[in-house]
Scaffold this motif. Sequence first.
Motif, PDB file in Angstrom:
ATOM      1  N   LEU A   1       0.791  -1.311  -0.055  1.00 44.88           N
ATOM      2  CA  LEU A   1      -0.020  -0.096  -0.077  1.00 44.88           C
ATOM      3  C   LEU A   1       1.109   1.050  -0.063  1.00 44.88           C
ATOM      4  CD1 LEU A   1      -2.866  -1.028   2.398  1.00 44.88           C
ATOM      5  CD2 LEU A   1      -3.143  -0.734   0.006  1.00 44.88           C
ATOM      6  N   ALA A   2       2.182   1.105   0.560  1.00 39.69           N
ATOM      7  CA  ALA A   2       3.032   2.244   0.594  1.00 39.69           C
ATOM      8  C   ALA A   2       3.335   2.738  -0.660  1.00 39.69           C
ATOM      9  CB  ALA A   2       4.207   1.901   1.487  1.00 39.69           C
ATOM     10  N   LYS A   3       3.269   1.928  -1.827  1.00 36.57           N
ATOM     11  CA  LYS A   3       3.874   2.099  -3.070  1.00 36.57           C
ATOM     12  C   LYS A   3       2.334   2.825  -3.914  1.00 36.57           C
ATOM     13  CE  LYS A   3       6.644  -2.114  -3.583  1.00 36.57           C
ATOM     14  NZ  LYS A   3       6.921  -3.458  -4.208  1.00 36.57           N
ATOM     15  N   VAL A   4       1.376   2.691  -3.271  1.00 39.12           N
ATOM     16  CA  VAL A   4       0.023   3.073  -3.929  1.00 39.12           C
ATOM     17  C   VAL A   4      -0.072   4.475  -3.537  1.00 39.12           C
ATOM     18  CG1 VAL A   4      -2.447   3.139  -4.156  1.00 39.12           C
ATOM     19  CG2 VAL A   4      -1.225   0.765  -4.052  1.00 39.12           C
ATOM     20  N   VAL A   5       0.153   4.810  -2.033  1.00 36.73           N
ATOM     21  CA  VAL A   5      -0.065   6.144  -1.632  1.00 36.73           C
ATOM     22  C   VAL A   5       1.226   6.946  -1.236  1.00 36.73           C
ATOM     23  CG1 VAL A   5      -2.672   5.681  -0.657  1.00 36.73           C
ATOM     24  CG2 VAL A   5      -0.671   5.061   0.876  1.00 36.73           C
ATOM     25  N   TYR A   6       2.384   6.362  -1.511  1.00 30.00           N
ATOM     26  CA  TYR A   6       3.699   6.843  -1.426  1.00 30.00           C
ATOM     27  C   TYR A   6       3.849   7.613   0.109  1.00 30.00           C
ATOM     28  CZ  TYR A   6       2.688   7.606  -6.254  1.00 30.00           C
ATOM     29  OH  TYR A   6       2.314   7.015  -7.762  1.00 30.00           O
ATOM     30  N   LEU A   7       3.427   6.711   1.008  1.00 29.96           N
ATOM     31  CA  LEU A   7       3.598   6.913   2.595  1.00 29.96           C
ATOM     32  C   LEU A   7       4.227   5.714   3.431  1.00 29.96           C
ATOM     33  CD1 LEU A   7      -0.124   8.406   3.477  1.00 29.96           C
ATOM     34  CD2 LEU A   7       1.913   9.852   3.026  1.00 29.96           C
ATOM     35  N   SER A   8       4.793   6.072   4.370  1.00 25.25           N
ATOM     36  CA  SER A   8       5.528   4.937   5.063  1.00 25.25           C
ATOM     37  C   SER A   8       4.766   4.045   5.553  1.00 25.25           C
ATOM     38  CB  SER A   8       6.545   5.633   6.206  1.00 25.25           C
ATOM     39  OG  SER A   8       5.586   6.005   7.254  1.00 25.25           O
ATOM     40  N   PRO A   9       5.003   2.753   5.620  1.00 30.70           N
ATOM     41  CA  PRO A   9       4.370   1.666   6.148  1.00 30.70           C
ATOM     42  C   PRO A   9       3.708   1.868   7.311  1.00 30.70           C
ATOM     43  CG  PRO A   9       6.063   0.779   4.751  1.00 30.70           C
ATOM     44  CD  PRO A   9       6.376   2.217   5.113  1.00 30.70           C
ATOM     45  N   ASP A  10       4.699   2.240   8.231  1.00 29.77           N
ATOM     46  CA  ASP A  10       4.391   2.384   9.605  1.00 29.77           C
ATOM     47  C   ASP A  10       3.272   3.408   9.845  1.00 29.77           C
ATOM     48  OD1 ASP A  10       5.949   0.534  10.476  1.00 29.77           O
ATOM     49  OD2 ASP A  10       7.663   1.723  10.874  1.00 29.77           O
ATOM     50  N   TYR A  11       3.717   4.558   9.247  1.00 29.52           N
ATOM     51  CA  TYR A  11       2.261   5.627   9.210  1.00 29.52           C
ATOM     52  C   TYR A  11       1.217   5.338   8.638  1.00 29.52           C
ATOM     53  CZ  TYR A  11       0.403  10.415   8.219  1.00 29.52           C
ATOM     54  OH  TYR A  11      -0.553  11.381   8.200  1.00 29.52           O
ATOM     55  N   ILE A  12       1.109   4.490   7.739  1.00 28.58           N
ATOM     56  CA  ILE A  12      -0.144   3.893   7.060  1.00 28.58           C
ATOM     57  C   ILE A  12      -0.832   3.039   8.236  1.00 28.58           C
ATOM     58  CG2 ILE A  12      -1.393   2.203   5.511  1.00 28.58           C
ATOM     59  CD1 ILE A  12       1.058   3.192   3.474  1.00 28.58           C
ATOM     60  N   ALA A  13      -0.209   1.984   8.971  1.00 29.61           N
ATOM     61  CA  ALA A  13      -0.688   1.139   9.934  1.00 29.61           C
ATOM     62  C   ALA A  13      -1.386   2.142  11.040  1.00 29.61           C
ATOM     63  CB  ALA A  13       0.110   0.273  10.064  1.00 29.61           C
ATOM     64  N   ARG A  14      -0.751   3.113  11.275  1.00 24.16           N
ATOM     65  CA  ARG A  14      -1.119   3.954  12.436  1.00 24.16           C
ATOM     66  C   ARG A  14      -2.119   4.822  12.246  1.00 24.16           C
ATOM     67  NH1 ARG A  14       4.407   5.388  12.909  1.00 24.16           N
ATOM     68  NH2 ARG A  14       3.846   7.591  12.314  1.00 24.16           N
ATOM     69  N   PHE A  15      -2.247   5.318  11.237  1.00 23.29           N
ATOM     70  CA  PHE A  15      -3.498   6.160  10.949  1.00 23.29           C
ATOM     71  C   PHE A  15      -4.486   5.426  10.500  1.00 23.29           C
ATOM     72  CE2 PHE A  15      -4.379   7.396   6.581  1.00 23.29           C
ATOM     73  CZ  PHE A  15      -3.385   6.985   5.650  1.00 23.29           C
ATOM     74  N   PHE A  16      -4.497   4.546   9.679  1.00 21.68           N
ATOM     75  CA  PHE A  16      -5.609   3.714   9.173  1.00 21.68           C
ATOM     76  C   PHE A  16      -6.473   3.438  10.450  1.00 21.68           C
ATOM     77  CE2 PHE A  16      -7.947   0.257   7.827  1.00 21.68           C
ATOM     78  CZ  PHE A  16      -8.229   0.626   6.593  1.00 21.68           C
ATOM     79  N   LYS A  17      -5.617   2.754  11.473  1.00 25.98           N
ATOM     80  CA  LYS A  17      -6.303   2.330  12.697  1.00 25.98           C
ATOM     81  C   LYS A  17      -7.067   3.448  13.430  1.00 25.98           C
ATOM     82  CE  LYS A  17      -6.026  -0.713  16.554  1.00 25.98           C
ATOM     83  NZ  LYS A  17      -5.002  -1.766  17.412  1.00 25.98           N
ATOM     84  N   LYS A  18      -6.216   4.399  13.161  1.00 23.60           N
ATOM     85  CA  LYS A  18      -7.081   5.687  14.108  1.00 23.60           C
ATOM     86  C   LYS A  18      -8.209   5.968  13.392  1.00 23.60           C
ATOM     87  CE  LYS A  18      -5.873  10.630  15.295  1.00 23.60           C
ATOM     88  NZ  LYS A  18      -4.871  11.451  15.134  1.00 23.60           N
ATOM     89  N   GLU A  19      -8.310   5.953  11.897  1.00 25.52           N
ATOM     90  CA  GLU A  19      -9.453   6.679  11.318  1.00 25.52           C
ATOM     91  C   GLU A  19     -10.629   5.689  11.169  1.00 25.52           C
ATOM     92  OE1 GLU A  19      -9.695   9.813   9.858  1.00 25.52           O
ATOM     93  OE2 GLU A  19      -8.136  10.241  11.175  1.00 25.52           O
ATOM     94  N   MET A  20     -10.261   4.307  11.140  1.00 24.73           N
ATOM     95  CA  MET A  20     -11.053   3.436  10.738  1.00 24.73           C
ATOM     96  C   MET A  20     -11.657   2.585  12.186  1.00 24.73           C
ATOM     97  SD  MET A  20     -11.779   3.574   7.546  1.00 24.73           S
ATOM     98  CE  MET A  20     -12.597   2.143   7.335  1.00 24.73           C
ATOM     99  N   GLY A  21     -10.636   2.544  13.005  1.00 20.81           N
ATOM    100  CA  GLY A  21     -11.049   1.959  14.256  1.00 20.81           C
ATOM    101  C   GLY A  21     -11.048   0.553  14.217  1.00 20.81           C
TER     102      GLY A  21
END
Length: 541
Positions: free
Chosen positions: A457-477
């Motif tokens: 997914l980092a290749k899709v949205v150009y964001l760091s993998p750790d950051y993706i995991a953190r904010f996804f859980k924060k936003e989606m619960g």
Amino acid sequence: MNILIVDDDRFVIAALKQKMDWPSLGIKEVYSASNIRQAQSIFQAKPIHLLISDIEMPQGSGLELLSWIRSEKYETQAIFLTNYADFNYAQKAIELQSFDYYLKPIEFDKLELIIKKAIKKVETSKIKEQSIGTGNYWQKNKEEHQQHFWEKHLKEDIRLTEEDLQKQLKIKQIDYSLGDSFVPLLIDCFPYKLVNYQTIHSVIEQESHFQLKLKTVITDAFRSHPIHLDSFLKLNQNTDDYLALFRLNDGADVLLDELVSSSNELIATAQEKLNCAIQCRLGPVRSLGNVKQTFKELHASKKESIDFRNNVFLFTHQDKEDKKYTEPNFQLLEHYLETENRLSFMNKCDQYLTSLANKKILSYSVLCSFRLDVTQIIYTHLKKKEILANKLFQGKTHDFLLEQSSRSIEDIMIYISYLVDVSLEYMAFTDSQKSVITTICDYIDQHYQENINRNSLAKVVYLSPDYIARFFKKEMGVSLVHYIIQKRVAVAKELLAHTDLPIHIISDKVGYGNYSYFTKIFKKETHYTPVDFRKNSIFKS
């Protein structure tokens, strides 16, 4: 001689093929087409000397076909057939240099007379072309010999003696003498534009056509001088630089100011007629034996002296001392980036480069150092935003602009503007968490059967993998991994309830190649095995 019949009425084509005695008319092959697209394919594959075409056809008129034939420079005589005596049709046919215009129904004896006249015109044109061709062949052969000589001579590292040079000229039958004088003009073309900081647009549709137009523009610009364009070479197939070699007329003198003036005229005309920026580097008058060394020095100076496009530069011996790189105000550039002040960032870079150019200290190495530092500023800023710059800046557009960036001040500024614009746009995108979440969810919805994880997914949205995991859980619960599982199980439930597909096939379809693992995951999420879930679904229905 070949003929092409174009008509959407197959009965007309059949009648023309059968009732005309084509061999007696000297026609070897009779081709047919029912629309423009088929006709164009035949023209591209076969030599067509005579065209008989209907005007009104569903997929494009015969007039459109003839217009295309003329634009492609095919030497073809055209006879039009039509049911309508329309003045506008006749006028357009005349404009396109059609041979004749014939109203249906067809009277074959009259049509045969028209065809015979057309064939006679084709034969007359052939004789004329052959006559012209003989003279052109001699001239072209001479030009090719000269061009081949210069291409080989300028690229070879061996320094020839005057005796060896004379031998080569004699072998190649080139009428140069050692006393002949030449003026080299190095031309750099910039035939591309960046559109919406995403798409590279080139003004060159066909390389051969562009070279021919450029050669014509060069010849016209220097027409008033006692010199003539002797050879015109593309220096490298992968670049847009050329060498124009002018030969001085016997006993003639040229004034440098006049050559510079003509070079400026060349630049202005290239902008107007070719829609292309260029740089000219004008060498001094040199004898035949010294042209090679001058060319090498001229070519070396091009790389070491970076400046603006659309300028004329006179040859000077380069100072061998390395030009020192003085860093710009990085803190100010970082501030502009932090505050998203694009205009000030770009202006500061432009002022810095212009200042170096005015001081004659903007070399290739200095420019590369500046480019590296500016890139590092942008990459560091993106990293603070958890954006993977190496993923964001990849692909053909970036690679092309990077390669071009060391050619001129405009080119490095285009590259920097690309980096800044893409960065600012993507930072605005990531500032909206919902936009990023939507992109990730949409991607999972379309690719759930693939091996999806935070790295992919980092290749899709150009964001760091750790950051993706953190904010996804924060936003989606819910964690990213669990969301993917939920999506796959939801699809599996639909397939189990509404299809007869075997369960191992459903397992594959939702991204679980291991049937046992799929069963374990499915039961954990639904409290049923896939088999029990299907039975229960059937019972409920």
